[in-house]
Design a protein around this motif. Structure first.
Motif, PDB file in Angstrom:
ATOM      1  N   LEU A  45      79.269  26.939   5.533  1.00 17.15           N
ATOM      2  CA  LEU A  45      79.186  25.718   4.728  1.00 17.15           C
ATOM      3  C   LEU A  45      79.080  26.029   3.236  1.00 17.15           C
ATOM      4  O   LEU A  45      79.554  25.256   2.408  1.00 17.15           O
ATOM      5  N   ALA A  46      78.474  27.157   2.877  1.00 20.08           N
ATOM      6  CA  ALA A  46      78.354  27.532   1.467  1.00 20.08           C
ATOM      7  C   ALA A  46      79.729  27.794   0.839  1.00 20.08           C
ATOM      8  O   ALA A  46      79.870  27.716  -0.382  1.00 20.08           O
ATOM      9  N   LEU A  47      80.723  28.056   1.662  1.00 18.91           N
ATOM     10  CA  LEU A  47      82.090  28.254   1.172  1.00 18.91           C
ATOM     11  C   LEU A  47      82.814  26.929   0.954  1.00 18.91           C
ATOM     12  O   LEU A  47      83.957  26.921   0.482  1.00 18.91           O
ATOM     13  N   CYS A  48      82.167  25.824   1.311  1.00 22.65           N
ATOM     14  CA  CYS A  48      82.793  24.502   1.273  1.00 22.65           C
ATOM     15  C   CYS A  48      82.241  23.679   0.112  1.00 22.65           C
ATOM     16  O   CYS A  48      81.036  23.679  -0.141  1.00 22.65           O
ATOM     17  N   ALA A  49      83.130  22.958  -0.549  1.00 22.31           N
ATOM     18  CA  ALA A  49      82.740  22.067  -1.644  1.00 22.31           C
ATOM     19  C   ALA A  49      81.926  20.896  -1.097  1.00 22.31           C
ATOM     20  O   ALA A  49      81.960  20.600   0.105  1.00 22.31           O
ATOM     21  N   GLU A  50      81.203  20.236  -1.967  1.00 24.12           N
ATOM     22  CA  GLU A  50      80.388  19.081  -1.564  1.00 24.12           C
ATOM     23  C   GLU A  50      81.244  17.960  -0.978  1.00 24.12           C
ATOM     24  O   GLU A  50      80.783  17.214  -0.116  1.00 24.12           O
ATOM     25  N   ASP A  51      82.505  17.839  -1.425  1.00 25.29           N
ATOM     26  CA  ASP A  51      83.397  16.787  -0.926  1.00 25.29           C
ATOM     27  C   ASP A  51      84.304  17.277   0.208  1.00 25.29           C
ATOM     28  O   ASP A  51      85.336  16.686   0.499  1.00 25.29           O
ATOM     29  N   PHE A  52      83.903  18.349   0.886  1.00 26.66           N
ATOM     30  CA  PHE A  52      84.677  18.967   1.965  1.00 26.66           C
ATOM     31  C   PHE A  52      84.875  18.013   3.142  1.00 26.66           C
ATOM     32  O   PHE A  52      83.959  17.286   3.523  1.00 26.66           O
ATOM     33  N   ASN A  53      86.084  18.027   3.703  1.00 24.78           N
ATOM     34  CA  ASN A  53      86.410  17.288   4.928  1.00 24.78           C
ATOM     35  C   ASN A  53      87.003  18.247   5.941  1.00 24.78           C
ATOM     36  O   ASN A  53      87.798  19.120   5.582  1.00 24.78           O
ATOM     37  N   TYR A  54      86.627  18.051   7.202  1.00 27.05           N
ATOM     38  CA  TYR A  54      87.014  18.962   8.287  1.00 27.05           C
ATOM     39  C   TYR A  54      87.594  18.146   9.428  1.00 27.05           C
ATOM     40  O   TYR A  54      87.006  17.136   9.842  1.00 27.05           O
ATOM     41  N   ASP A  55      88.744  18.584   9.936  1.00 26.09           N
ATOM     42  CA  ASP A  55      89.396  17.903  11.051  1.00 26.09           C
ATOM     43  C   ASP A  55      89.842  18.914  12.093  1.00 26.09           C
ATOM     44  O   ASP A  55      90.295  20.008  11.744  1.00 26.09           O
ATOM     45  N   ILE A  56      89.713  18.536  13.358  1.00 26.09           N
ATOM     46  CA  ILE A  56      90.321  19.280  14.452  1.00 26.09           C
ATOM     47  C   ILE A  56      91.274  18.310  15.128  1.00 26.09           C
ATOM     48  O   ILE A  56      90.860  17.247  15.601  1.00 26.09           O
ATOM     49  N   LYS A  57      92.570  18.682  15.144  1.00 29.72           N
ATOM     50  CA  LYS A  57      93.597  17.781  15.679  1.00 29.72           C
ATOM     51  C   LYS A  57      94.584  18.541  16.559  1.00 29.72           C
ATOM     52  O   LYS A  57      94.724  19.750  16.447  1.00 29.72           O
ATOM     53  N   SER A  58      95.266  17.783  17.386  1.00 32.22           N
ATOM     54  CA  SER A  58      96.327  18.326  18.226  1.00 32.22           C
ATOM     55  C   SER A  58      97.339  17.223  18.495  1.00 32.22           C
ATOM     56  O   SER A  58      96.970  16.057  18.633  1.00 32.22           O
ATOM     57  N   TRP A  59      98.592  17.598  18.560  1.00 29.99           N
ATOM     58  CA  TRP A  59      99.657  16.646  18.867  1.00 29.99           C
ATOM     59  C   TRP A  59      99.748  16.461  20.371  1.00 29.99           C
ATOM     60  O   TRP A  59      99.750  17.434  21.134  1.00 29.99           O
ATOM     61  N   SER A  60      99.815  15.216  20.822  1.00 33.35           N
ATOM     62  CA  SER A  60      99.979  14.915  22.246  1.00 33.35           C
ATOM     63  C   SER A  60     101.372  14.358  22.498  1.00 33.35           C
ATOM     64  O   SER A  60     101.685  13.242  22.064  1.00 33.35           O
ATOM     65  N   PRO A  61     102.218  15.110  23.203  1.00 36.29           N
ATOM     66  CA  PRO A  61     103.549  14.578  23.509  1.00 36.29           C
ATOM     67  C   PRO A  61     103.505  13.411  24.506  1.00 36.29           C
ATOM     68  O   PRO A  61     104.401  12.584  24.525  1.00 36.29           O
ATOM     69  N   GLU A  62     102.435  13.330  25.308  1.00 38.89           N
ATOM     70  CA  GLU A  62     102.332  12.249  26.290  1.00 38.89           C
ATOM     71  C   GLU A  62     102.166  10.893  25.621  1.00 38.89           C
ATOM     72  O   GLU A  62     102.748   9.901  26.058  1.00 38.89           O
ATOM     73  N   ILE A  63     101.373  10.843  24.567  1.00 37.10           N
ATOM     74  CA  ILE A  63     101.147   9.569  23.883  1.00 37.10           C
ATOM     75  C   ILE A  63     101.894   9.503  22.544  1.00 37.10           C
ATOM     76  O   ILE A  63     101.820   8.507  21.847  1.00 37.10           O
ATOM     77  N   ASN A  64     102.596  10.604  22.223  1.00 32.14           N
ATOM     78  CA  ASN A  64     103.391  10.670  20.994  1.00 32.14           C
ATOM     79  C   ASN A  64     102.537  10.355  19.762  1.00 32.14           C
ATOM     80  O   ASN A  64     102.917   9.568  18.906  1.00 32.14           O
ATOM     81  N   TYR A  65     101.343  11.013  19.732  1.00 30.29           N
ATOM     82  CA  TYR A  65     100.382  10.704  18.685  1.00 30.29           C
ATOM     83  C   TYR A  65      99.449  11.895  18.490  1.00 30.29           C
ATOM     84  O   TYR A  65      99.215  12.663  19.423  1.00 30.29           O
ATOM     85  N   ASP A  66      98.901  12.008  17.292  1.00 22.64           N
ATOM     86  CA  ASP A  66      97.883  13.015  17.029  1.00 22.64           C
ATOM     87  C   ASP A  66      96.580  12.628  17.709  1.00 22.64           C
ATOM     88  O   ASP A  66      96.156  11.478  17.636  1.00 22.64           O
ATOM     89  N   MET A  67      95.944  13.597  18.350  1.00 21.55           N
ATOM     90  CA  MET A  67      94.604  13.398  18.887  1.00 21.55           C
ATOM     91  C   MET A  67      93.630  14.042  17.899  1.00 21.55           C
ATOM     92  O   MET A  67      93.848  15.170  17.462  1.00 21.55           O
ATOM     93  N   THR A  68      92.586  13.352  17.558  1.00 19.43           N
ATOM     94  CA  THR A  68      91.572  13.876  16.659  1.00 19.43           C
ATOM     95  C   THR A  68      90.320  14.172  17.469  1.00 19.43           C
ATOM     96  O   THR A  68      89.718  13.263  18.038  1.00 19.43           O
ATOM     97  N   TYR A  69      89.951  15.453  17.518  1.00 18.26           N
ATOM     98  CA  TYR A  69      88.756  15.868  18.245  1.00 18.26           C
ATOM     99  C   TYR A  69      87.517  15.750  17.365  1.00 18.26           C
ATOM    100  O   TYR A  69      86.426  15.512  17.870  1.00 18.26           O
ATOM    101  N   LEU A  70      87.703  15.976  16.066  1.00 17.18           N
ATOM    102  CA  LEU A  70      86.579  15.885  15.148  1.00 17.18           C
ATOM    103  C   LEU A  70      87.102  15.561  13.760  1.00 17.18           C
ATOM    104  O   LEU A  70      88.087  16.150  13.311  1.00 17.18           O
ATOM    105  N   HIS A  71      86.445  14.617  13.107  1.00 11.55           N
ATOM    106  CA  HIS A  71      86.680  14.307  11.698  1.00 11.55           C
ATOM    107  C   HIS A  71      85.303  14.223  11.071  1.00 11.55           C
ATOM    108  O   HIS A  71      84.488  13.384  11.467  1.00 11.55           O
ATOM    109  N   ALA A  72      85.021  15.132  10.127  1.00 12.37           N
ATOM    110  CA  ALA A  72      83.663  15.198   9.590  1.00 12.37           C
ATOM    111  C   ALA A  72      83.668  15.555   8.115  1.00 12.37           C
ATOM    112  O   ALA A  72      84.495  16.337   7.656  1.00 12.37           O
ATOM    113  N   SER A  73      82.715  15.000   7.410  1.00 14.65           N
ATOM    114  CA  SER A  73      82.455  15.382   6.023  1.00 14.65           C
ATOM    115  C   SER A  73      81.500  16.579   6.039  1.00 14.65           C
ATOM    116  O   SER A  73      80.968  16.959   7.088  1.00 14.65           O
ATOM    117  N   ARG A  74      81.257  17.130   4.885  1.00 16.22           N
ATOM    118  CA  ARG A  74      80.301  18.229   4.805  1.00 16.22           C
ATOM    119  C   ARG A  74      78.921  17.772   5.280  1.00 16.22           C
ATOM    120  O   ARG A  74      78.233  18.491   6.012  1.00 16.22           O
TER     121      ARG A  74
END
Length: 178
Positions: A45-74
């Motif tokens: 976290l010390a390597l991240c700016a105060e306004d840091f945003n973090y996302d974990i995503k994956s494309w799903s061909p079944e639903i033809n849409y991005d799946m978001t596993y995590l969306h978080a601020s610092r």
């Protein structure tokens, strides 16, 4: 007519400046992997700016849409990290193999965008059959890091990281920052 020519010395200085910025960005990416591998969450976290945003995503061909596993601020991540000791986990450590592909420095030299490949292995302490699986290393996930970094006097800080997964099923340990 308003056209300026760069001398060999000016070109070398500009190249050296860009090389220095690229090196700072690469060092931050590799340092982040080392901190995450060692579960030094606050160092990461010390390597991240105060306004840091973090996302974990994956494309799903079944639903033809991005799946978001995590969306978080610092701030969200600080809370998550405080709760990690209370999570139900088998404590199998994760190891990242990160290769930085590209680092593009903005024209003004204040920011960078980087793309890295990441392969994460899980080292089993206990498994379904702990007497058989214990000590085994398994492929946990494959993906890419899409990072935006900002430079200051202290070096490079992450402004955002998108972990773009190729696999879509996460197992134990996925509540840790990847």
């Amino acid at each position: 007519m308003g056209t300026s020519m760069l001398t060999g010395s000016d070109t070398a200085q500009a190249g050296s400046y860009l090389d220095q910025r690229q090196s700072l960005a690469r060092d931050a990416i590799y340092q982040a992997s080392l901190s995450l591998d060692d579960q030094r969450w606050n160092d990461w976290l010390a390597l991240c700016a105060e306004d840091f945003n973090y996302d974990i995503k994956s494309w799903s061909p079944e639903i033809n849409y991005d799946m978001t596993y995590l969306h978080a601020s610092r701030k969200d991540l600080e809370s998550l990290i405080r709760l990690l000791p209370k999570h139900n986990t088998d404590h199998s450590p994760l190891t990242r193999h990160t290769s930085v592909y590209t680092v593009e420095i903005s024209p003004d030299g204040t920011t960078a965008q980087a793309v890295s490949s990441v392969v994460i292995f899980q080292h089993l302490l206990d498994g379904t059959n702990s007497h058989i699986d214990s000590g085994e290393s398994r492929l946990f996930l494959v993906g890419k890091y899409y990072d935006q970094l900002r430079f200051d006097d202290a070096g490079a800080k992450f402004v955002s990281r998108e972990v773009r997964l190729l696999n879509r099923r996460l197992d134990k340990g996925s509540h840790w920052p990847l």
